[in-house]
Design a protein around this motif. Sequence first.
Motif, PDB file in Angstrom:
ATOM      1  N   THR A 142      33.508  47.123  40.165  1.00  0.00           N
ATOM      2  CA  THR A 142      34.239  47.534  41.363  1.00  0.00           C
ATOM      3  C   THR A 142      34.542  49.028  41.333  1.00  0.00           C
ATOM      4  O   THR A 142      34.430  49.714  42.348  1.00  0.00           O
ATOM      5  N   TYR A 143      34.915  49.535  40.158  1.00  0.00           N
ATOM      6  CA  TYR A 143      35.241  50.955  40.009  1.00  0.00           C
ATOM      7  C   TYR A 143      34.013  51.809  39.705  1.00  0.00           C
ATOM      8  O   TYR A 143      34.129  52.998  39.437  1.00  0.00           O
ATOM      9  N   GLN A 144      32.838  51.188  39.743  1.00  0.00           N
ATOM     10  CA  GLN A 144      31.561  51.869  39.554  1.00  0.00           C
ATOM     11  C   GLN A 144      31.515  52.675  38.252  1.00  0.00           C
ATOM     12  O   GLN A 144      31.111  53.849  38.227  1.00  0.00           O
ATOM     13  N   ILE A 145      31.921  52.009  37.183  1.00  0.00           N
ATOM     14  CA  ILE A 145      31.897  52.638  35.868  1.00  0.00           C
ATOM     15  C   ILE A 145      30.444  52.781  35.427  1.00  0.00           C
ATOM     16  O   ILE A 145      29.714  51.805  35.357  1.00  0.00           O
ATOM     17  N   THR A 146      30.048  54.010  35.152  1.00  0.00           N
ATOM     18  CA  THR A 146      28.670  54.265  34.735  1.00  0.00           C
ATOM     19  C   THR A 146      28.575  54.597  33.254  1.00  0.00           C
ATOM     20  O   THR A 146      27.486  54.637  32.692  1.00  0.00           O
ATOM     21  N   GLY A 147      29.686  54.875  32.641  1.00  0.00           N
ATOM     22  CA  GLY A 147      29.755  55.195  31.218  1.00  0.00           C
ATOM     23  C   GLY A 147      31.204  55.153  30.802  1.00  0.00           C
ATOM     24  O   GLY A 147      32.094  55.169  31.653  1.00  0.00           O
ATOM     25  N   ILE A 148      31.446  55.050  29.522  1.00  0.00           N
ATOM     26  CA  ILE A 148      32.831  55.034  29.064  1.00  0.00           C
ATOM     27  C   ILE A 148      33.017  56.114  28.001  1.00  0.00           C
ATOM     28  O   ILE A 148      32.052  56.480  27.333  1.00  0.00           O
ATOM     29  N   PRO A 149      34.224  56.610  27.912  1.00  0.00           N
ATOM     30  CA  PRO A 149      35.394  56.280  28.722  1.00  0.00           C
ATOM     31  C   PRO A 149      35.348  56.944  30.103  1.00  0.00           C
ATOM     32  O   PRO A 149      34.700  57.968  30.282  1.00  0.00           O
TER      33      PRO A 149
END
Length: 181
Positions: A142-149
């Motif tokens: 939903t938050y379109q996380i493409t990498g972390i952190p």
Amino acid sequence: MMKRVRWAVTLFVIASLVIGIKWYVGQQEEKLKYASLFLSKEYESYPATDFSLLDINGQEVTLSELKGKPVVLNFWASWCPPCREETPTFVKLYEKYKEDVIFLGVNLTNTEQSVENVRKFIKDFSVSYQILLDEQGEVAKTYQITGIPETFFINRDGMVIYKYSGAIGQEELEILIKKML
């Protein structure tokens, strides 16, 4: 014998100068990075997408119920080296701002070998802010996380005012927290 001593002292002085110059240049690069972060055009805010997740203790947390206080929303995993690098900064600033700002760590549990790894991480780093378990990875999608952190800064009106990708340093994190207060 005396030539060797002078030569050794000369090498030591040169090495010290090189190390000192490298340190100074690194400090200046960090300052430029901070300046460019906050002198760039204003980040366009948008409403934070609501979600509900269980925390590490089984308590449900709903983002919209936290409206009225700024939120630092950090997506991370225990196996992620940059996440491990930035966690002490989050722990330190949580202790400093916990009366005014809510810190939420969203663990990408679907990428972990086990929840025990998450518990060990929390213990090893003395994390005292709330850790949420994104067991299916839905909130990350939903938050379109493409990498972390990745860290989102949500103001008291529920608007995302900034998104930071990568490990965040203490000075940057503190500036963004102050921007929300």
